[in-house]
Design an enzyme around this catalytic site. Sequence first.
Site, PDB file in Angstrom:
ATOM      1  CG  ASP A  31      55.215 -18.728 106.004  1.00  0.00           C
ATOM      2  OD1 ASP A  31      55.960 -19.031 105.046  1.00  0.00           O
ATOM      3  OD2 ASP A  31      55.214 -19.344 107.074  1.00  0.00           O
ATOM      4  CB  ILE A  32      58.926 -16.372 102.623  1.00  0.00           C
ATOM      5  CG1 ILE A  32      59.538 -15.748 101.377  1.00  0.00           C
ATOM      6  CG2 ILE A  32      59.577 -17.701 102.959  1.00  0.00           C
ATOM      7  CD1 ILE A  32      60.964 -15.273 101.588  1.00  0.00           C
ATOM      8  CD  GLN A  94      60.035 -24.032 117.165  1.00  0.00           C
ATOM      9  OE1 GLN A  94      60.013 -24.819 118.101  1.00  0.00           O
ATOM     10  NE2 GLN A  94      60.108 -22.724 117.343  1.00  0.00           N
ATOM     11  CG  HIS A 100      56.880 -19.316 114.072  1.00  0.00           C
ATOM     12  ND1 HIS A 100      58.068 -19.831 114.507  1.00  0.00           N
ATOM     13  CD2 HIS A 100      56.403 -20.204 113.166  1.00  0.00           C
ATOM     14  CE1 HIS A 100      58.308 -20.979 113.900  1.00  0.00           C
ATOM     15  NE2 HIS A 100      57.299 -21.236 113.080  1.00  0.00           N
ATOM     16  CG  PHE A 101      50.862 -18.435 117.506  1.00  0.00           C
ATOM     17  CD1 PHE A 101      51.803 -17.964 118.410  1.00  0.00           C
ATOM     18  CD2 PHE A 101      49.915 -19.348 117.942  1.00  0.00           C
ATOM     19  CE1 PHE A 101      51.799 -18.391 119.731  1.00  0.00           C
ATOM     20  CE2 PHE A 101      49.907 -19.775 119.262  1.00  0.00           C
ATOM     21  CZ  PHE A 101      50.842 -19.301 120.154  1.00  0.00           C
ATOM     22  CG  HIS A 102      52.387 -21.334 110.928  1.00  0.00           C
ATOM     23  ND1 HIS A 102      53.130 -21.227 109.780  1.00  0.00           N
ATOM     24  CD2 HIS A 102      53.184 -21.949 111.833  1.00  0.00           C
ATOM     25  CE1 HIS A 102      54.331 -21.764 109.974  1.00  0.00           C
ATOM     26  NE2 HIS A 102      54.381 -22.214 111.217  1.00  0.00           N
TER      27      HIS A 102
HETATM   28  P1  AMP Z   1      57.852 -23.666 111.270  1.00  0.00           P
HETATM   29  O1  AMP Z   1      58.018 -24.886 110.401  1.00  0.00           O
HETATM   30  O2  AMP Z   1      56.606 -23.709 112.112  1.00  0.00           O
HETATM   31  O3  AMP Z   1      59.097 -23.373 112.073  1.00  0.00           O
HETATM   32  O4  AMP Z   1      57.600 -22.478 110.267  1.00  0.00           O
HETATM   33  C1  AMP Z   1      58.602 -21.629 109.812  1.00  0.00           C
HETATM   34  C2  AMP Z   1      57.966 -20.777 108.741  1.00  0.00           C
HETATM   35  O5  AMP Z   1      58.796 -19.660 108.507  1.00  0.00           O
HETATM   36  C3  AMP Z   1      57.795 -21.483 107.393  1.00  0.00           C
HETATM   37  O6  AMP Z   1      56.410 -21.532 107.056  1.00  0.00           O
HETATM   38  C4  AMP Z   1      58.599 -20.611 106.426  1.00  0.00           C
HETATM   39  O7  AMP Z   1      57.989 -20.481 105.162  1.00  0.00           O
HETATM   40  C5  AMP Z   1      58.665 -19.300 107.171  1.00  0.00           C
HETATM   41  N1  AMP Z   1      59.804 -18.452 106.848  1.00  0.00           N
HETATM   42  C6  AMP Z   1      61.113 -18.801 106.858  1.00  0.00           C
HETATM   43  N2  AMP Z   1      61.875 -17.739 106.525  1.00  0.00           N
HETATM   44  C7  AMP Z   1      61.041 -16.705 106.283  1.00  0.00           C
HETATM   45  C8  AMP Z   1      61.222 -15.339 105.898  1.00  0.00           C
HETATM   46  N3  AMP Z   1      62.439 -14.834 105.671  1.00  0.00           N
HETATM   47  N4  AMP Z   1      60.120 -14.571 105.746  1.00  0.00           N
HETATM   48  C9  AMP Z   1      58.895 -15.086 105.958  1.00  0.00           C
HETATM   49  N5  AMP Z   1      58.658 -16.358 106.342  1.00  0.00           N
HETATM   50  C10 AMP Z   1      59.711 -17.164 106.500  1.00  0.00           C
END
Ligand code: AMP
Length: 140
Positions: A31-32, A94, A100-102
């Site tokens: 995750d970025i 979201q 996606h799973f964190h």
């Molecule tokens: P959510 O809030 O559950 O939809 O999480 C989306 C996640 O995607 C967040 O934790 C962001 O930091 C991550 N994210 C968004 N763009 C990127 C990217 N280009 N590369 C890696 N992670 C990303």
Amino acid sequence: MSNDCIFCNILAGGIPAATILENDDILAFLDIGPIVKGHTLVIPKQHVETIHEISTEQLNAVMIGVQQVAAALVKALGAEGVNITQANGAVAGQVVPHLHFHVIPRYADDGHHWNWNAKSYDSPEEMGSVKERIIASMGA
Ligand code: AMP
Ligand code: ZN
């Protein structure tokens, strides 16, 4: 593939990602914006928005990836615990509409605290009513 989906663009190679695991069904990448360093996302290659749309077979593949990543965070980074969390729908937090799973490594001193505001039911009857409504829907 959804052209305006950031995770589909990562899958297509148009946006770089720090990939840590890939197979026919899934991709896992850092995750970025990590809650804790090593925070990883596990996604299906098929574009589905939420857990409601994915097949059980594809969900199995995603969850196997989640388990592999969790084990790697413990082994490679010395994580003392692991959180696995996932949001379906904007109201649930979201932001990226590709399932996606964190997978988040946790340490005693990582400074992260969940804002887990536990409430209570008004009565045992209310709790029982909620239980019955959920059970009834699963039989339908
Ligand atoms: P959510 O809030 O559950 O939809 O999480 C989306 C996640 O995607 C967040 O934790 C962001 O930091 C991550 N994210 C968004 N763009 C990127 C990217 N280009 N590369 C890696 N992670 C990303
Ligand atoms: Zn997508």
